[in-house]
Design an enzyme around this catalytic site. Structure first.
Site, PDB file in Angstrom:
ATOM      1  N   SER A 256       0.830  -1.196   0.000  1.00  0.00           N
ATOM      2  CA  SER A 256       0.000   0.000   0.000  1.00  0.00           C
ATOM      3  C   SER A 256       0.877   1.264   0.000  1.00  0.00           C
ATOM      4  O   SER A 256       1.774   1.370  -0.835  1.00  0.00           O
ATOM      5  CB  SER A 256      -0.916  -0.059   1.229  1.00  0.00           C
ATOM      6  OG  SER A 256      -2.037   0.713   1.009  1.00  0.00           O
ATOM      7  N   LYS A 260       4.278   2.047  -2.393  1.00  0.00           N
ATOM      8  CA  LYS A 260       4.647   3.224  -3.183  1.00  0.00           C
ATOM      9  C   LYS A 260       6.094   3.586  -2.844  1.00  0.00           C
ATOM     10  O   LYS A 260       6.928   3.854  -3.711  1.00  0.00           O
ATOM     11  CB  LYS A 260       3.733   4.415  -2.836  1.00  0.00           C
ATOM     12  CG  LYS A 260       2.228   4.112  -2.880  1.00  0.00           C
ATOM     13  CD  LYS A 260       1.394   5.319  -2.422  1.00  0.00           C
ATOM     14  CE  LYS A 260      -0.006   4.996  -1.902  1.00  0.00           C
ATOM     15  NZ  LYS A 260      -0.894   4.206  -2.686  1.00  0.00           N
ATOM     16  N   TRP A 347      -9.637   0.313  -5.245  1.00  0.00           N
ATOM     17  CA  TRP A 347      -9.050   1.622  -4.903  1.00  0.00           C
ATOM     18  C   TRP A 347      -7.610   1.712  -5.418  1.00  0.00           C
ATOM     19  O   TRP A 347      -7.138   2.770  -5.795  1.00  0.00           O
ATOM     20  CB  TRP A 347      -9.110   1.776  -3.381  1.00  0.00           C
ATOM     21  CG  TRP A 347      -8.744   3.101  -2.798  1.00  0.00           C
ATOM     22  CD1 TRP A 347      -7.765   3.334  -1.878  1.00  0.00           C
ATOM     23  CD2 TRP A 347      -9.366   4.371  -3.028  1.00  0.00           C
ATOM     24  NE1 TRP A 347      -7.739   4.660  -1.531  1.00  0.00           N
ATOM     25  CE2 TRP A 347      -8.699   5.327  -2.226  1.00  0.00           C
ATOM     26  CE3 TRP A 347     -10.413   4.806  -3.854  1.00  0.00           C
ATOM     27  CZ2 TRP A 347      -9.056   6.674  -2.217  1.00  0.00           C
ATOM     28  CZ3 TRP A 347     -10.758   6.149  -3.842  1.00  0.00           C
ATOM     29  CH2 TRP A 347     -10.084   7.064  -3.040  1.00  0.00           C
ATOM     30  N   HIS A 398      -7.617  -5.598   0.319  1.00  0.00           N
ATOM     31  CA  HIS A 398      -6.387  -4.840   0.554  1.00  0.00           C
ATOM     32  C   HIS A 398      -5.632  -5.362   1.781  1.00  0.00           C
ATOM     33  O   HIS A 398      -5.846  -4.894   2.902  1.00  0.00           O
ATOM     34  CB  HIS A 398      -6.786  -3.373   0.753  1.00  0.00           C
ATOM     35  CG  HIS A 398      -5.660  -2.417   0.657  1.00  0.00           C
ATOM     36  ND1 HIS A 398      -4.901  -2.259  -0.476  1.00  0.00           N
ATOM     37  CD2 HIS A 398      -5.147  -1.539   1.552  1.00  0.00           C
ATOM     38  CE1 HIS A 398      -3.992  -1.332  -0.273  1.00  0.00           C
ATOM     39  NE2 HIS A 398      -4.119  -0.887   0.961  1.00  0.00           N
TER      40      HIS A 398
HETATM   41  C1  GCU Z   1      -5.294   4.927   1.709  1.00  0.00           C
HETATM   42  C2  GCU Z   1      -4.644   5.630   0.538  1.00  0.00           C
HETATM   43  C3  GCU Z   1      -3.825   4.682  -0.307  1.00  0.00           C
HETATM   44  C4  GCU Z   1      -2.887   3.911   0.533  1.00  0.00           C
HETATM   45  C5  GCU Z   1      -3.627   3.248   1.653  1.00  0.00           C
HETATM   46  C6  GCU Z   1      -2.715   2.493   2.583  1.00  0.00           C
HETATM   47  O1  GCU Z   1      -6.282   4.079   1.234  1.00  0.00           O
HETATM   48  O2  GCU Z   1      -5.646   6.239  -0.207  1.00  0.00           O
HETATM   49  O3  GCU Z   1      -3.096   5.392  -1.275  1.00  0.00           O
HETATM   50  O4  GCU Z   1      -2.222   2.954  -0.253  1.00  0.00           O
HETATM   51  O5  GCU Z   1      -4.318   4.202   2.415  1.00  0.00           O
HETATM   52  O6  GCU Z   1      -1.569   2.875   2.772  1.00  0.00           O
HETATM   53  O7  GCU Z   1      -3.188   1.511   3.132  1.00  0.00           O
END
Ligand code: GCU
Length: 419
Positions: A256, A260, A347, A398
């Site tokens: 998540s 990134k 998402w 997720h």
């Molecule tokens: C939120 C955010 C995502 C990220 C996520 C996470 O949903 O919008 O970009 O990846 O948190 O870190 O779990």
């Protein structure tokens, strides 16, 4: 005795993978975020910027042209427009490493745990990063290791400093699987040098880098994700001094937001041997121009400083962005990369994550490796990529599940374990 150890090991492993982290298991965005593209037919028509053409318009035909011209151009664009550059400090930053605790019999004697303090200091201030380094017992040579960009903390302050007490990945971690396959595991916490949703940048590591009179990063200077990535590179600096770990075989991995960061880490820092991006989504593996699920506007309004401020200039203007995320995956080449999605994790745009890996593949081929051949996403739960680019779309939402961990270990084992 042996049986007891195996049983204890098994129980710890199962405990570690079965505890949910704070109940965050679903990708469902908050109510106010349903106004995003959630079906393929609503994806706007888009054109990806050309990967193998320089800024000056010259075709990139050789590995040398990629390595010497195009890759540096792309990294500079990503640094200045998306994540932010790490400025040169006015006064050099002194870095020190200290192993502050060693547990030689971690997890029923299957591993060694080291708590390592990395301290940064100059006359403008100081900051500390505490990492954990686990190495399997009974190996004589330095081991390859996964370096996890971690949501959870690493300090024994009543939170979650112990991976078998979950927290590092949101739903636990099968550490025993790593040790039994000869991998070490390094945990780098995300929020010691910069807070999760930083707004002031007056604490943490940023002040050490401010010019006289500066009190906030410039529009092209490091945001939160770039700072998390910088932490991982400093952790790798430490690992280069640790004889239990082979610093030339370290995987940057994250889920998540941490996925990134893992992408930005591995793209820039060629010392990382591999990248594993689990459901990294928007700002990770997903393509900006598809605008699917979380998009640039959502990201810069909900988390204004995860990226650098320049990124906000492209909100609703993604067609003007001279880069898209497949180019950043290409910057990892020829080192192996594994992208993982979740079929219900809309998402994070599973299709966009796949397409990024697919569209990065020409650079892998240019550098003599194989990439992904099919533009079509594979069936759910099917692993694709028999060489340097791997991908799967696990059934579900997720999180990182045992299915994911085992695929990551297989991929890393194939590329990083010596026969
Ligand atoms: C939120 C955010 C995502 C990220 C996520 C996470 O949903 O919008 O970009 O990846 O948190 O870190 O779990």
């Amino acid at each position: 005795m042996k049986l007891n150890r195996i049983l204890a090991h098994f129980l710890l492993t199962v405990m570690a993978i079965s505890l949910p982290f704070g109940g965050v298991r679903s990708d469902e965005p908050k109510n106010h975020d349903f106004d995003v593209v959630r079906t393929e037919d609503a994806v706007p028509p888009y054109q990806l910027p050309p990967l193998l053409v320089t800024v000056e318009g010259h075709p990139v035909r050789t590995p040398q042209e990629w390595v010497q011209q195009r890759r540096p151009q792309l990294l500079s664009l990503f640094a200045n427009l998306i994540y932010g550059v790490v400025p040169e400090p006015e006064i050099p930053v002194r870095t020190t490493f200290e192993v502050i605790r060693t547990d030689p019999a971690y997890m029923d004697g299957t591993a060694v745990r080291k708590d390592v303090r990395i301290r940064f200091e100059n006359s403008k201030g100081s900051a500390e990063l505490q990492i954990l380094v686990f190495t399997p017992k009974g190996t004589t040579n330095p081991v390859p290791a996964f370096l996890l960009h971690s949501f959870g903390g690493t300090r024994d302050d009543g939170h979650d400093a112990s991976p078998d007490k979950k927290g590092f990945t949101r739903n636990g971690l099968p550490l025993g699987e790593f040790f039994s396959r000869g991998f070490g595991f390094v945990v780098v916490p995300q929020s010691e040098l910069v807070k999760h949703n930083e707004v002031e940048f007056l604490k943490g590591v940023h002040p050490l880098f401010y010019r006289t009179g500066q009190s906030f990063p410039k529009a092209n200077e490091w945001g939160v994700i770039a700072t998390v990535s910088w932490s991982a590179s400093r952790a790798l600096d430490y690992l280069e001094t640790d004889r239990d770990v082979d610093a030339r075989r370290v995987v940057a991995i994250g889920h998540s937001k941490m996925g990134k960061a893992a992408l930005w880490t591995a793209a820039q820092d060629e010392r990382f041997a591999m990248a594993i991006l689990a459901q990294s989504g928007c700002g990770g593996a997903a393509l900006w121009k598809r605008n699917f699920g979380e998009n640039l506007e959502k990201m810069v309004t909900r988390f204004p400083y995860w990226l650098c401020r320049n990124a906000a200039k492209f909100v609703r203007n993604e067609e003007d962005l001279p880069v898209d995320q497949h180019m950043l995956i290409a910057c990892v080449a020829p080192r192996p990369v594994y992208v993982a999605s979740g079929s219900e994790d809309l998402w994070a745009d599973p299709r966009g994550e796949y397409l990024s890996a697919f569209h990065a593949s020409p650079v892998y081929r240019l550098l003599g490796r194989r990439g992904l051949d099919s533009e079509a996403s594979p069936a759910v739960d099917r692993v694709v990529g028999d060489d340097s680019v791997g991908y799967h779309n696990r059934a579900g939402g997720h999180s990182v599940e045992m299915f994911d961990w085992l695929r990551f270990l297989e991929f890393a084992g194939k590329h990083l374990q010596k026969p």
